[in-house]
Enzyme design. Structure first.
Site, mmCIF file in Angstrom:
data_model
loop_
_atom_site.group_PDB
_atom_site.id
_atom_site.type_symbol
_atom_site.label_atom_id
_atom_site.label_comp_id
_atom_site.label_asym_id
_atom_site.label_seq_id
_atom_site.Cartn_x
_atom_site.Cartn_y
_atom_site.Cartn_z
ATOM 1 N N ASP A 12 -3.980 -0.093 -3.660
ATOM 2 C CA ASP A 12 -4.225 0.947 -2.649
ATOM 3 C C ASP A 12 -3.258 2.115 -2.822
ATOM 4 O O ASP A 12 -2.445 2.434 -1.941
ATOM 5 C CB ASP A 12 -4.187 0.379 -1.233
ATOM 6 C CG ASP A 12 -5.520 -0.252 -0.832
ATOM 7 O OD1 ASP A 12 -6.372 -0.451 -1.732
ATOM 8 O OD2 ASP A 12 -5.722 -0.530 0.358
ATOM 9 N N ASP A 68 -6.591 7.357 -1.492
ATOM 10 C CA ASP A 68 -7.270 7.462 -0.185
ATOM 11 C C ASP A 68 -6.255 7.565 0.956
ATOM 12 O O ASP A 68 -5.094 7.222 0.839
ATOM 13 C CB ASP A 68 -8.218 6.287 0.065
ATOM 14 C CG ASP A 68 -9.474 6.351 -0.786
ATOM 15 O OD1 ASP A 68 -9.792 7.442 -1.291
ATOM 16 O OD2 ASP A 68 -10.140 5.312 -0.932
ATOM 17 N N ARG A 69 -6.760 8.054 2.078
ATOM 18 C CA ARG A 69 -6.030 8.188 3.338
ATOM 19 C C ARG A 69 -4.993 9.314 3.304
ATOM 20 O O ARG A 69 -5.068 10.251 4.077
ATOM 21 C CB ARG A 69 -5.331 6.873 3.726
ATOM 22 C CG ARG A 69 -6.215 5.639 3.705
ATOM 23 C CD ARG A 69 -7.234 5.618 4.801
ATOM 24 N NE ARG A 69 -7.885 4.311 4.906
ATOM 25 C CZ ARG A 69 -8.923 4.060 5.675
ATOM 26 N NH1 ARG A 69 -9.439 5.017 6.425
ATOM 27 N NH2 ARG A 69 -9.449 2.857 5.723
ATOM 28 N N HIS A 118 -1.139 4.535 -0.437
ATOM 29 C CA HIS A 118 -2.164 5.391 0.181
ATOM 30 C C HIS A 118 -1.831 6.883 0.163
ATOM 31 O O HIS A 118 -1.853 7.559 1.197
ATOM 32 C CB HIS A 118 -2.443 4.928 1.616
ATOM 33 C CG HIS A 118 -3.462 3.835 1.711
ATOM 34 N ND1 HIS A 118 -4.706 3.915 1.120
ATOM 35 C CD2 HIS A 118 -3.415 2.621 2.322
ATOM 36 C CE1 HIS A 118 -5.381 2.814 1.361
ATOM 37 N NE2 HIS A 118 -4.623 1.996 2.081
ATOM 38 N N ASP A 148 0.828 -1.210 0.000
ATOM 39 C CA ASP A 148 0.000 0.000 0.000
ATOM 40 C C ASP A 148 0.865 1.264 0.000
ATOM 41 O O ASP A 148 1.853 1.360 0.724
ATOM 42 C CB ASP A 148 -0.891 0.041 1.238
ATOM 43 C CG ASP A 148 -1.890 -1.112 1.299
ATOM 44 O OD1 ASP A 148 -1.577 -2.195 0.772
ATOM 45 O OD2 ASP A 148 -2.970 -0.919 1.868
ATOM 46 N N HIS A 177 -3.639 -8.096 -3.947
ATOM 47 C CA HIS A 177 -3.770 -7.090 -2.897
ATOM 48 C C HIS A 177 -4.246 -7.727 -1.596
ATOM 49 O O HIS A 177 -3.651 -7.501 -0.537
ATOM 50 C CB HIS A 177 -4.745 -5.991 -3.300
ATOM 51 C CG HIS A 177 -4.911 -4.949 -2.231
ATOM 52 N ND1 HIS A 177 -3.924 -4.035 -1.933
ATOM 53 C CD2 HIS A 177 -5.923 -4.705 -1.351
ATOM 54 C CE1 HIS A 177 -4.318 -3.263 -0.935
ATOM 55 N NE2 HIS A 177 -5.526 -3.651 -0.561
ATOM 56 N N ASN A 216 -8.495 -2.672 -2.950
ATOM 57 C CA ASN A 216 -9.907 -2.420 -2.649
ATOM 58 C C ASN A 216 -10.243 -0.931 -2.662
ATOM 59 O O ASN A 216 -11.406 -0.550 -2.824
ATOM 60 C CB ASN A 216 -10.298 -3.049 -1.309
ATOM 61 C CG ASN A 216 -9.506 -2.498 -0.148
ATOM 62 O OD1 ASN A 216 -8.277 -2.610 -0.103
ATOM 63 N ND2 ASN A 216 -10.190 -1.891 0.819
ATOM 64 N N HIS A 217 -9.228 -0.064 -2.536
ATOM 65 C CA HIS A 217 -9.495 1.373 -2.614
ATOM 66 C C HIS A 217 -9.511 1.888 -4.047
ATOM 67 O O HIS A 217 -9.877 3.044 -4.268
ATOM 68 C CB HIS A 217 -8.483 2.158 -1.776
ATOM 69 C CG HIS A 217 -8.804 2.112 -0.312
ATOM 70 N ND1 HIS A 217 -9.539 3.088 0.331
ATOM 71 C CD2 HIS A 217 -8.512 1.182 0.632
ATOM 72 C CE1 HIS A 217 -9.677 2.765 1.609
ATOM 73 N NE2 HIS A 217 -9.060 1.618 1.817
ATOM 74 N N HIS A 229 -2.626 -4.894 1.797
ATOM 75 C CA HIS A 229 -3.967 -4.778 2.375
ATOM 76 C C HIS A 229 -4.006 -4.505 3.874
ATOM 77 O O HIS A 229 -4.963 -3.923 4.370
ATOM 78 C CB HIS A 229 -4.758 -6.045 2.060
ATOM 79 C CG HIS A 229 -6.227 -5.954 2.272
ATOM 80 N ND1 HIS A 229 -6.970 -4.823 1.971
ATOM 81 C CD2 HIS A 229 -7.127 -6.865 2.740
ATOM 82 C CE1 HIS A 229 -8.243 -5.046 2.243
ATOM 83 N NE2 HIS A 229 -8.368 -6.261 2.709
ATOM 84 N N ARG A 262 -14.120 -7.470 8.644
ATOM 85 C CA ARG A 262 -14.305 -6.260 7.853
ATOM 86 C C ARG A 262 -15.750 -6.141 7.357
ATOM 87 O O ARG A 262 -16.164 -5.078 6.895
ATOM 88 C CB ARG A 262 -13.375 -6.276 6.639
ATOM 89 C CG ARG A 262 -11.892 -6.224 6.941
ATOM 90 C CD ARG A 262 -11.110 -6.292 5.637
ATOM 91 N NE ARG A 262 -9.669 -6.412 5.794
ATOM 92 C CZ ARG A 262 -8.819 -5.388 5.820
ATOM 93 N NH1 ARG A 262 -9.289 -4.152 5.728
ATOM 94 N NH2 ARG A 262 -7.522 -5.592 5.937
#
Length: 333
Positions: free
Chosen positions: A122, A125-126, A93, A91, A207, A154-155, A287, A260
């Site tokens: 990923d 985001d974040r 991010h 990730d 991922h 998944n993002h 992930h 989750r």
């Protein structure tokens, strides 16, 4: 590491010089317009000057067409043959400055460099600079399509990135109307990111993780993933959802529901069954936030490449995998 802007630094200037030496050429694109000076666009981007709405729209249309054609060929599994090294990233991010730090360490791809680069998803985001992260990776993918490989996390789904920052980033820089158009274009591109890769026929990269559907009798080989062409990122029960949502967990049973609220958790025996069926030896996945890497038994590794993620003081890591499938872990603070 969070930054509000990307300042012009020696690093970004040196990076652009390296990219120029790596045979960047001006291109002209006929997607409702054209970009006459690709070098200038990339130079400005690395200095923190984002492309205007029209140029970005042209770029995204170009990326979308190329990646769509690609996924129609390989579906949800890409085979990567490594003749020297491949660097595997977890990730990111939106931590753009940390991504630049990684390229300082591992060096940028080039036509002369045989190294390859695999990103496990990923990107957005974040973090504060997710727009910069995904744009740089898409530009590099366009320049070096056989050396840069981008999997879907998944993002990279509108269901996630509409809530965790990426949509807001697009609106922040391009206004509400144009920002929403740009956000939708990015998600159309994400629909053409594959969800898994296989390195030298032995190392399965993804991922999230594996799926119980892999062990069904009708699923004969990993090549069956190539049959999955259309992927809109709508999370439903099924193998595509598991590829970027499932997690390993120490437990007695093979599969349990994931806390989750989606997909599964799987144990070491499920991993053993996967390797035995498909003649693989290792799973590389992302992930989950870990301190660089985390081993789950000896047949699965989680890698996380974003140091100091959020409130944590974790290290980031990248895995350098050699042709003989031995590996070295590289860390960054």
């Amino acid at each position: 590491m969070k930054n509000s802007c990307c300042q012009v630094t020696n690093r970004t200037q040196n990076m652009f010089c390296m990219l120029q030496m790596n045979e960047i050429k001006d291109i002209e694109v006929s997607y409702k317009g054209h970009i006459q000076n690709y070098n200038m666009l990339l130079d400005n981007f690395l200095k923190g000057i984002k492309p205007n709405y029209n140029n970005l729209s042209i770029l995204l249309n170009m990326f979308r067409e190329k990646l769509y054609n690609s996924i129609q060929s390989h579906g949800q599994l890409i085979n990567i043959n490594v003749s020297k090294n491949i660097f595997v990233f977890g990730d990111i991010h939106g931590q753009f400055d940390d991504l630049l730090n990684w390229f300082d360490i591992v060096k940028l791809p080039s036509h002369k460099n045989e190294d390859k680069f695999l990103f496990l998803g990923d990107y957005v985001d974040r973090g504060d600079m997710d727009l910069e992260v995904i744009l740089l990776l898409l530009l590099l993918k366009h320049m070096y399509p056989q050396k840069i490989f981008l999997l879907r996390g998944n993002h990279e789904s509108f269901l996630q990135n509409s809530h965790y920052g990426f949509k807001d980033s697009c609106i922040k820089y391009y206004g509400t109307m144009n920002g929403l158009k740009i956000w939708k274009k990015f998600n159309q591109i994400f629909d053409s990111f594959p969800r898994s890769a296989l390195i030298n026929h032995k190392i399965f990269c993804v991922h999230g993780g594996i799926s119980p559907y892999f062990l069904d009798d009708q699923f004969k080989s990993l090549a069956s993933l190539k049959a999955y062409k259309d992927d809109k990122g709508i999370d439903k029960n099924g193998i595509l959802t598991d590829l970027y949502w499932s997690d390993p967990r120490k437990q007695k049973v093979h599969w349990t529901s994931n806390p989750r609220g989606i997909s599964f958790e799987f144990n070491e025996k499920a991993i053993d069954d996967f390797h035995a069926k498909f003649n693989t030896t290792l799973i590389l996945r992302a992930h989950q936030m870990v301190d660089g890497i985390e081993l789950f038994g000896d047949k699965l590794i989680t890698v996380f490449s974003a140091p100091n993620y959020g409130k944590y003081k974790n290290r980031g890591a990248v895995i350098k995998m050699k042709k003989n499938l031995t590996y070295q872990v590289m860390y960054s603070r």
